[in-house]
Design a protein around this motif. Structure first.
Motif, PDB file in Angstrom:
ATOM      1  N   ASN A 102       0.863  -1.180   0.000  1.00 21.48           N
ATOM      2  CA  ASN A 102       0.000   0.000   0.000  1.00 21.48           C
ATOM      3  C   ASN A 102       0.899   1.230   0.000  1.00 21.48           C
ATOM      4  O   ASN A 102       1.762   1.366   0.859  1.00 21.48           O
ATOM      5  CB  ASN A 102      -0.918  -0.007   1.221  1.00 21.48           C
ATOM      6  N   ARG A 103       0.668   2.104  -0.938  1.00 19.98           N
ATOM      7  CA  ARG A 103       1.523   3.284  -1.126  1.00 19.98           C
ATOM      8  C   ARG A 103       0.717   4.545  -0.846  1.00 19.98           C
ATOM      9  O   ARG A 103      -0.139   4.908  -1.647  1.00 19.98           O
ATOM     10  CB  ARG A 103       2.040   3.311  -2.554  1.00 19.98           C
ATOM     11  N   SER A 104       1.007   5.184   0.223  1.00 22.87           N
ATOM     12  CA  SER A 104       0.232   6.373   0.590  1.00 22.87           C
ATOM     13  C   SER A 104       0.493   7.551  -0.349  1.00 22.87           C
ATOM     14  O   SER A 104      -0.368   8.394  -0.537  1.00 22.87           O
ATOM     15  CB  SER A 104       0.546   6.773   2.030  1.00 22.87           C
ATOM     16  N   LYS A 105       1.668   7.595  -0.984  1.00 19.66           N
ATOM     17  CA  LYS A 105       2.005   8.728  -1.846  1.00 19.66           C
ATOM     18  C   LYS A 105       1.955   8.366  -3.326  1.00 19.66           C
ATOM     19  O   LYS A 105       2.577   9.028  -4.145  1.00 19.66           O
ATOM     20  CB  LYS A 105       3.390   9.248  -1.483  1.00 19.66           C
ATOM     21  N   SER A 106       1.217   7.347  -3.652  1.00 17.04           N
ATOM     22  CA  SER A 106       1.113   6.910  -5.039  1.00 17.04           C
ATOM     23  C   SER A 106      -0.347   6.896  -5.458  1.00 17.04           C
ATOM     24  O   SER A 106      -1.240   6.834  -4.621  1.00 17.04           O
ATOM     25  CB  SER A 106       1.722   5.516  -5.193  1.00 17.04           C
ATOM     26  N   ILE A 107      -0.566   6.898  -6.770  1.00 10.46           N
ATOM     27  CA  ILE A 107      -1.937   6.880  -7.275  1.00 10.46           C
ATOM     28  C   ILE A 107      -2.493   5.463  -7.347  1.00 10.46           C
ATOM     29  O   ILE A 107      -3.660   5.278  -7.633  1.00 10.46           O
ATOM     30  CB  ILE A 107      -2.035   7.565  -8.652  1.00 10.46           C
ATOM     31  N   TYR A 108      -1.661   4.466  -7.099  1.00 11.77           N
ATOM     32  CA  TYR A 108      -2.114   3.074  -7.090  1.00 11.77           C
ATOM     33  C   TYR A 108      -1.349   2.289  -6.032  1.00 11.77           C
ATOM     34  O   TYR A 108      -0.311   2.723  -5.543  1.00 11.77           O
ATOM     35  CB  TYR A 108      -1.952   2.415  -8.465  1.00 11.77           C
ATOM     36  N   ASP A 109      -1.885   1.137  -5.675  1.00  9.02           N
ATOM     37  CA  ASP A 109      -1.205   0.178  -4.807  1.00  9.02           C
ATOM     38  C   ASP A 109      -0.820  -1.012  -5.672  1.00  9.02           C
ATOM     39  O   ASP A 109      -1.251  -1.119  -6.826  1.00  9.02           O
ATOM     40  CB  ASP A 109      -2.128  -0.262  -3.662  1.00  9.02           C
ATOM     41  N   THR A 110      -0.002  -1.902  -5.136  1.00  8.77           N
ATOM     42  CA  THR A 110       0.410  -3.071  -5.902  1.00  8.77           C
ATOM     43  C   THR A 110       0.319  -4.327  -5.057  1.00  8.77           C
ATOM     44  O   THR A 110       0.364  -4.278  -3.830  1.00  8.77           O
ATOM     45  CB  THR A 110       1.862  -2.951  -6.419  1.00  8.77           C
ATOM     46  N   VAL A 111       0.189  -5.430  -5.750  1.00 10.53           N
ATOM     47  CA  VAL A 111       0.296  -6.736  -5.121  1.00 10.53           C
ATOM     48  C   VAL A 111       1.269  -7.537  -5.979  1.00 10.53           C
ATOM     49  O   VAL A 111       1.232  -7.464  -7.210  1.00 10.53           O
ATOM     50  CB  VAL A 111      -1.074  -7.444  -4.965  1.00 10.53           C
ATOM     51  N   ILE A 112       2.167  -8.243  -5.323  1.00  8.50           N
ATOM     52  CA  ILE A 112       3.117  -9.110  -6.015  1.00  8.50           C
ATOM     53  C   ILE A 112       2.648 -10.542  -5.817  1.00  8.50           C
ATOM     54  O   ILE A 112       2.400 -10.968  -4.680  1.00  8.50           O
ATOM     55  CB  ILE A 112       4.539  -8.976  -5.441  1.00  8.50           C
ATOM     56  N   LEU A 113       2.538 -11.267  -6.905  1.00 12.09           N
ATOM     57  CA  LEU A 113       2.168 -12.669  -6.850  1.00 12.09           C
ATOM     58  C   LEU A 113       3.329 -13.496  -7.378  1.00 12.09           C
ATOM     59  O   LEU A 113       3.920 -13.155  -8.400  1.00 12.09           O
ATOM     60  CB  LEU A 113       0.938 -12.947  -7.717  1.00 12.09           C
ATOM     61  N   GLN A 114       3.637 -14.558  -6.663  1.00 15.46           N
ATOM     62  CA  GLN A 114       4.621 -15.529  -7.129  1.00 15.46           C
ATOM     63  C   GLN A 114       4.031 -16.910  -6.931  1.00 15.46           C
ATOM     64  O   GLN A 114       3.292 -17.138  -5.961  1.00 15.46           O
ATOM     65  CB  GLN A 114       5.928 -15.404  -6.360  1.00 15.46           C
ATOM     66  N   PRO A 115       4.367 -17.829  -7.838  1.00 12.70           N
ATOM     67  CA  PRO A 115       3.852 -19.189  -7.668  1.00 12.70           C
ATOM     68  C   PRO A 115       4.212 -19.749  -6.295  1.00 12.70           C
ATOM     69  O   PRO A 115       5.295 -19.474  -5.771  1.00 12.70           O
ATOM     70  CB  PRO A 115       4.544 -19.968  -8.784  1.00 12.70           C
ATOM     71  N   LYS A 116       3.322 -20.512  -5.682  1.00 11.89           N
ATOM     72  CA  LYS A 116       3.547 -21.084  -4.350  1.00 11.89           C
ATOM     73  C   LYS A 116       4.791 -21.961  -4.294  1.00 11.89           C
ATOM     74  O   LYS A 116       5.373 -22.142  -3.251  1.00 11.89           O
ATOM     75  CB  LYS A 116       2.342 -21.924  -3.910  1.00 11.89           C
TER      76      LYS A 116
END
Length: 183
Positions: free
Chosen positions: A158-172
């Motif tokens: 979660n980025r408070s100073k950005s216009i978007y947030d991100t999620v990183i997905l990697q295979p289990k």
């Protein structure tokens, strides 16, 4: 921007700075091969990734006109050897397993469909980075409410100073990557 509440150069600066942070956080460098889904007509993220990290970027967009305009922007920037374009669907792309990073743009509305299409096709060491905006950030982005941790190693940023947030997905099946939090 149209109502003159945000200057276009301010928007470009905010987005460019967010991408530069991602280069460090997601370990994107000159050896990276990035698939950028939803690159749009002005592929600022792709340009920043190619210029700042030296990575090869394949931009994918279903809008043929956006792909054509994106190609023109990239050629004018001098980064044509690092940034390529295609309007092929994710399902029709044969080189997905060669990518080290898959980046899904914040304005892509069918994020989960794309994740499902890529699930068994990305290599075990690849990272999938999904930009999204929930809550107030959904004004500028498509949201992502789902918890994907049952199928993936999931890291939300979660980025408070950005216009978007991100999620990183990697295979289990793979190790999780170290994420550096920048403020």
């Amino acid at each position: 921007m149209l109502n003159k509440k945000l200057n276009i150069s301010d928007y470009i600066s905010i987005l460019s700075n967010s991408v530069k942070e991602e280069l460090v956080q997601f370990h994107i460098d000159k050896h990276s091969k990035v698939l950028f889904i939803g690159s749009g007509a002005f592929p600022l993220s792709a340009l920043t990734i190619a210029k700042e990290a030296g990575a090869d970027v394949l931009c994918l967009d279903v809008d043929v006109e956006a792909v054509d305009l994106g190609r023109k922007v990239v050629e004018k920037s001098g980064l044509g050897s690092k940034v390529q374009f295609s309007s092929t669907s994710v399902k029709g792309l044969s080189i997905v397993n060669e990518m080290t990073h898959v980046l899904i743009a914040s304005l892509v509305s069918n994020k989960l469909e794309i994740v499902n299409d890529l699930e068994n096709r990305i290599n075990d060491n690849a990272s999938m980075i999904i930009r999204y905006g929930n809550g107030l950030k959904s004004i500028f982005n498509c949201p992502l409410q789902e918890d994907l941790s049952a199928e993936w190693n999931e890291t939300r940023i979660n980025r408070s100073k950005s216009i978007y947030d991100t999620v990183i997905l990697q295979p289990k099946t793979t190790r999780t990557i170290e994420v550096k939090q920048l403020n």
